[in-house]
Design an enzyme around this catalytic site. Structure first.
Site, PDB file in Angstrom:
ATOM      1  N   TYR A 144       1.272  -1.087  -0.085  1.00 33.90           N
ATOM      2  CA  TYR A 144      -0.285  -0.054   0.310  1.00 33.90           C
ATOM      3  C   TYR A 144       0.741   1.267   0.136  1.00 33.90           C
ATOM      4  O   TYR A 144       2.039   1.082   0.763  1.00 33.90           O
ATOM      5  CB  TYR A 144      -0.839   0.004   0.916  1.00 33.90           C
TER       6      TYR A 144
ATOM      7  N   LYS B  84       4.638   9.000   8.563  1.00 34.85           N
ATOM      8  CA  LYS B  84       4.382   8.362   9.863  1.00 34.85           C
ATOM      9  C   LYS B  84       5.324   9.265  11.048  1.00 34.85           C
ATOM     10  O   LYS B  84       4.997   9.354  11.799  1.00 34.85           O
ATOM     11  CB  LYS B  84       4.283   6.649   9.686  1.00 34.85           C
TER      12      LYS B  84
ATOM     13  N   ASP C 210       9.761   2.572  -0.574  1.00 33.58           N
ATOM     14  CA  ASP C 210       8.384   3.049   0.068  1.00 33.58           C
ATOM     15  C   ASP C 210       8.550   2.644   2.125  1.00 33.58           C
ATOM     16  O   ASP C 210       7.980   1.870   2.143  1.00 33.58           O
ATOM     17  CB  ASP C 210       6.948   3.290   0.004  1.00 33.58           C
TER      18      ASP C 210
HETATM   19  C1  PLP Z   1       0.859   4.831   5.874  1.00 36.38           C
HETATM   20  C2  PLP Z   1       1.705   4.453   4.417  1.00 36.38           C
HETATM   21  C3  PLP Z   1       1.436   4.967   3.362  1.00 36.38           C
HETATM   22  C4  PLP Z   1       0.354   6.811   3.336  1.00 36.38           C
HETATM   23  O1  PLP Z   1       0.717   7.649   4.539  1.00 36.38           O
HETATM   24  P1  PLP Z   1      -0.861   8.425   4.733  1.00 36.38           P
HETATM   25  O2  PLP Z   1      -0.179   9.256   5.989  1.00 36.38           O
HETATM   26  O3  PLP Z   1      -1.849   7.715   5.619  1.00 36.38           O
HETATM   27  O4  PLP Z   1      -1.149   9.260   3.641  1.00 36.38           O
HETATM   28  C5  PLP Z   1       1.758   4.870   2.300  1.00 36.38           C
HETATM   29  N1  PLP Z   1       2.713   3.768   2.385  1.00 36.38           N
HETATM   30  C6  PLP Z   1       2.952   3.100   3.528  1.00 36.38           C
HETATM   31  C7  PLP Z   1       4.028   1.954   3.087  1.00 36.38           C
HETATM   32  C8  PLP Z   1       2.021   3.741   4.405  1.00 36.38           C
HETATM   33  O5  PLP Z   1       2.196   2.132   5.920  1.00 36.38           O
END
Ligand code: PLP
Length: 429
Positions: A145, A268, A240
């Site tokens: 994701y 995060k 990511d």
């Molecule tokens: C949480 C997350 C996102 C999205 O971040 P948001 O701040 O919720 O938009 C993208 N990539 C990864 C791997 C994530 O865990």
């Protein structure tokens, strides 16, 4: 057994005002057919709901609370900045301070841009990759994701050669076709798709340690293959690390695997609980961004001083204490004991942890990809999760999410968790 009467009332009210009563779908607890609890405060390893129930928190706001909730030094840093103003929409020295701290931990990042969420980070990284390479296609992996970016909210379906179909209405097919999704950890499938599209391949994006199909680390040889193929082809490799950055180790998953991506996305933890994201990488690529280069990207609140103050403080604390070995040990202690209990009741469970991130699955063997995760036992998961919520243990309410532990979780919390799980299984799930 927790009573959640006030949460039930608040959820009814919220449903009048917001779709599903929430501002992010997982919070509605639909995955476990539960009723969401509404929180009012948090301290250390605990969150407290509006009915005054106390929970041991293994979500930590999905990662950022790695040093526990309401850490006094972070509160102090935010409070200090608060007195000076909340936003100027103009440069501040805290932005460079934060950037320097991140670069210290991530040698692959030479320049960085701050944004306001992980979604914004991946969206911008993909645009930059397309602009820089002058190519259009993206390869991603099923179950990874990357936020709700149009180009990334895509899964390829079962056939390896099928072009991407959007996971959500509202994403034009023309755009979805530019994204191909392969099975995670499947080298052959990746090679097939790669060879088919390499001439127009801008980037490969991956969660090196996936945390959005439960907790599923990438195999080293798989990630090395992505690095090799993208380099040869002059496509960009995007890690990511929105979840894994500062969570699995100071230098993220790329430090653990010893692989340098071209671009990294973060989020995060780097905001310590305030809304922040960032993307960074090689200087020549990053300088392709406006105002130096032609790829446009901007943000009214980007580099917000409150968020930067909070993030810089948390990152400094993490650099000073390097808690990752001890976090991993704590997670392992918890999971090993959990496993023992489930085995006593002959319920298959598999567990895994790296740094402050962990996962458990109701399966004999650890899943390697999304298909494996889908096959894990849903009934056990739902029943166990609801029982945990009812008894003050707050695990992620979906088998497609990871678990998180903080430096504030001590033997007391772990032993209490184990004792509760024993009681839950005695009752039966
Ligand atoms: C949480 C997350 C996102 C999205 O971040 P948001 O701040 O919720 O938009 C993208 N990539 C990864 C791997 C994530 O865990």
């Amino acid at each position: 057994m927790n009573k959640i009467n006030k949460s039930r009332v608040l959820f009814k009210e919220a449903q009048k005002h917001m779709p599903g009563g929430v501002n992010s779908p997982v919070r509605a607890f639909k995955n476990i057919n539960g009723n969401p609890v509404f929180f009012k405060k948090a301290l250390g390893p605990y969150v407290f709901d509006v009915d005054n129930n106390k929970y041991i928190d293994y979500i930590g706001s999905w990662g950022p609370m790695i040093m526990g909730h309401s850490h006094p030094k972070i509160i102090k840093a935010i409070t200090k900045q608060l007195q000076l103003g909340t936003s100027y929409g103009a440069p501040t020295s805290i932005e460079s301070e934060t950037a320097k701290l991140i670069k210290e931990c991530f040698p692959s990042i030479q320049k960085i841009r701050m944004v306001n969420s992980g979604t914004e980070a991946t969206m911008s990284a993909v645009r930059l990759a397309r602009g820089y390479t002058k190519r259009n296609k993206i390869i991603k992996f099923d179950g990874c994701y990357h936020g709700h970016v149009d180009s990334l909210l895509i899964k390829a379906g079962s056939g390896v050669s099928t072009f991407g179909l959007p996971d959500s209405p509202g994403i034009p097919n023309e755009l979805a076709k530019k994204t191909l999704s392969c099975e995670f950890n499947n080298e052959n499938e990746f090679l097939k798709v790669f060879n088919k599209v390499k001439n127009d391949l801008a980037a490969v994006i991956v969660e090196p340690i996936a945390g959005n199909m439960g907790f599923v680390p990438g195999n080293k040889s798989f990630l090395k293959l992505l690095r090799k193929k993208t380099s040869e082809n002059k496509s960009l490799l995007i890690f990511d690390e929105v979840m894994t950055g500062f969570r699995v180790s100071l230098g993220g998953a790329q430090e653990i695997y010893g692989i340098k991506p071209d671009l990294t996305t973060l989020g995060k933890i780097i905001g310590a609980g305030l809304p922040v994201g960032a993307f960074g990488g090689k200087k020549n690529i990053m300088d392709y961004l406006a105002p130096n280069g032609p790829v446009y990207q901007a943000g009214t609140l980007s580099g917000n001083p409150l968020a930067m103050a909070a993030g810089a403080t948390l990152i400094s604390l993490l650099i000073k204490s390097n808690p990752y070995k001890s976090l991993e040990l704590k997670a392992k202690t918890l999971l090993d004991k959990m496993k023992e209990i489930f085995e006593e009741y002959e319920i298959p469970i598999s567990t895994n942890q790296i740094g402050g991130m962990f996962g458990f699955f109701f399966s004999d063997a650890l899943p390697e990809n999304l298909n494996d995760v889908m096959k894990t036992n849903d009934i056990h998961f739902k029943n166990f999760l609801n029982a945990c919520m009812n008894n003050g243990i707050y695990f992620a309410p979906s088998k497609f999410e990871a678990g998180f532990i903080s430096t504030k979780h001590t033997n007391t919390e772990i032993n209490n968790t184990i004792r509760t799980i024993k009681a839950i299984l005695k009752e039966g799930i």
